[in-house]
Design an enzyme around this catalytic site. Sequence first.
Site, PDB file in Angstrom:
ATOM      1  CG  ASP A  97      -2.257   0.477   1.050  1.00  0.00           C
ATOM      2  OD1 ASP A  97      -2.395   1.606   0.538  1.00  0.00           O
ATOM      3  OD2 ASP A  97      -3.210  -0.252   1.384  1.00  0.00           O
ATOM      4  CG  ASP A 198      -4.317   5.548   1.183  1.00  0.00           C
ATOM      5  OD1 ASP A 198      -5.244   4.782   1.468  1.00  0.00           O
ATOM      6  OD2 ASP A 198      -4.151   6.655   1.741  1.00  0.00           O
ATOM      7  CD  GLU A 240      -8.754   4.808  -1.351  1.00  0.00           C
ATOM      8  OE1 GLU A 240      -9.689   4.613  -0.589  1.00  0.00           O
ATOM      9  OE2 GLU A 240      -7.796   5.563  -1.065  1.00  0.00           O
ATOM     10  CG  HIS A 315      -8.944  -1.400   4.192  1.00  0.00           C
ATOM     11  ND1 HIS A 315      -8.704  -1.369   2.829  1.00  0.00           N
ATOM     12  CD2 HIS A 315      -8.536  -0.201   4.669  1.00  0.00           C
ATOM     13  CE1 HIS A 315      -8.175  -0.203   2.518  1.00  0.00           C
ATOM     14  NE2 HIS A 315      -8.061   0.526   3.605  1.00  0.00           N
ATOM     15  CG  ASP A 316     -11.303   2.024   3.418  1.00  0.00           C
ATOM     16  OD1 ASP A 316     -10.858   1.967   4.587  1.00  0.00           O
ATOM     17  OD2 ASP A 316     -10.643   2.469   2.459  1.00  0.00           O
TER      18      ASP A 316
HETATM   19  C1  GLC Z   1      -7.819   5.344   2.141  1.00  0.00           C
HETATM   20  C2  GLC Z   1      -7.729   4.064   2.931  1.00  0.00           C
HETATM   21  C3  GLC Z   1      -8.389   4.277   4.259  1.00  0.00           C
HETATM   22  C4  GLC Z   1      -7.672   5.396   4.977  1.00  0.00           C
HETATM   23  C5  GLC Z   1      -7.583   6.663   4.110  1.00  0.00           C
HETATM   24  C6  GLC Z   1      -6.597   7.632   4.652  1.00  0.00           C
HETATM   25  O1  GLC Z   1      -9.122   5.684   1.839  1.00  0.00           O
HETATM   26  O2  GLC Z   1      -8.270   3.001   2.228  1.00  0.00           O
HETATM   27  O3  GLC Z   1      -8.411   3.118   5.041  1.00  0.00           O
HETATM   28  O4  GLC Z   1      -8.325   5.697   6.170  1.00  0.00           O
HETATM   29  O5  GLC Z   1      -7.173   6.376   2.804  1.00  0.00           O
HETATM   30  O6  GLC Z   1      -5.295   7.151   4.478  1.00  0.00           O
END
Ligand code: GLC
Length: 539
Positions: A97, A198, A240, A315-316
């Site tokens: 990540d 991310d 993402e 995970h979100d």
């Molecule tokens: C992304 C991740 C999430 C995190 C956010 C801030 O959306 O998937 O889990 O809280 O970034 O880093």
Amino acid sequence: MKHWWKNAVIYQIYPKSFQDSNGDGIGDLRGIIQRLPYLKKLGIDAIWLSPVYKSPEIDNGYDISDYEDIDPSFGTLNDMDELIKQAQQLGIRIVMDLVVNHTSDQHPWFIESKKNRDSPYRNFYIWRDPVNGHEPNNLQSGFLGSAWKYDKNSGQYYLHLWSPEQPDLNWSNPQVREKIYKMINFWINRGISGFRMDAIELIGKDPDKKIIANGPKLHDYLKEMNKYTFSKKDILTVGETWQTNPKIIEKYTDPKNKEFSMVFQFSGQGIDTIPGKEKWDYKSVTPQELKKVFTDWQVGYNFEHMWLGLVLENHDLPRVISRWGNDNNLRIPCAKMFAIVTHMMKGTPFIYQGEEIGMTNFHFKSISEVRDIESKNMYKERLSKGYSKAEVIAEINAKSRDNARTPMQWNTKRNAGFTTGTPWININPNYKSINVDACLKDPLSIFNTYKRLIQLRHDNENIMEGSFRIYENQNQNVLSYIRQSANKKWLIVANLSSVEQNFSSGYKTKKVLLTNYRPRKSMEKIRLKPYEAFVVSVC
Ligand code: GLC
Ligand code: CA
């Protein structure tokens, strides 16, 4: 060039909740190494590891204090090297990540930056003077409240689009970019095969004009990053990115633009939110709405010029069967239906740990069971606005990220085989019936559907290369589509509802490749069972 990631299936591990090896209740790298044979059995090509870097863990590792070291709770750099090596021996690659929109406030760069206005690291972050004694503007943080935090010592505010402990890096500073590229190469040289990027759509922001996602400099930075890092090897990069449309996706992923391999297909993630409200304001989803979402995942894209990561869970997000389907009496056919619909599409599928055994949402009874910063902040805020505890807990049960973060359910032993100690977050009590051991013993398990889907993808070029076309049927609760290449024509049919549905097709079945009920001989005027889904080759 044929990229390795084009017909790959990627498995996401949330390290904290996968497997604990030393009894401290926290999953770790040695635990992942122990479980590699399981992943080999499933047949995946690569693991995407949520962050394992050194971190104060305000946001479970998405707040990094040292990019080139492993957090002691997860292990050491040696363990990481060992994981890369042992995975490689099994033909499994490691994707990390990459969290570079922000760091932790404990990162040495930020500690230096905060010292005073003349610090050589000041410009690594985004500092602004107060405006009329207030925040520079009304930008909001993703975890609620202002995105600006006042620093008394220097009399300025810094920007944090997430928690105050996650200050945003200043990407317009070339020194920041250079250091990040060096770090990316550090991992590539260690044997990493890819990165999940991310919150990457935020790095080109212009906070003064309040342009955040898709900012003016975004694509310049990504091209530059690619040039100095990924382009040197066949590295998988998956963005993402939430604020997209087919055009924006092409910008990121058209091979000629030299930015990313793919971005996640997140279109439709808002269907269970009341329009115009926050994600917590949930509503139920109809099969008709689902049909539209799945159609929109594929139609309207020119795959010659773009590529997608296909995701049901991460995970979100809550568990998909609890969220959009049935996690109760129809849990098994429902989980298989979602898997079949997604894995037969064009793109690169991602499986989130536990999805392959049909794990479900947790039932939180009180806030003391909740660990996620986002849910905890929301709880406080909504109670202060007059919501009742029961209402807010119901929202957490529907939408909290912690639903996906309960530990992996391995077996019926104590703590589901996740830890011999006290787990950092509660284990779903349904582990006695929903677990890996049970799935491995049952040839008709959800796990075996996923395994078969991965095999089908590896063995049949029409899934990756073939065309995608919706097969029109009159039933709004049934999705059907065709995947066709020069030699193969497959029909995929899915009843997206929990009740029987009519379906009819004039196609003749050559072979039933996969089904979640009994194979059907004919498709003429049939009654599909609840969540029935199948893949057949047709002529
Ligand atoms: C992304 C991740 C999430 C995190 C956010 C801030 O959306 O998937 O889990 O809280 O970034 O880093
Ligand atoms: Ca541990």
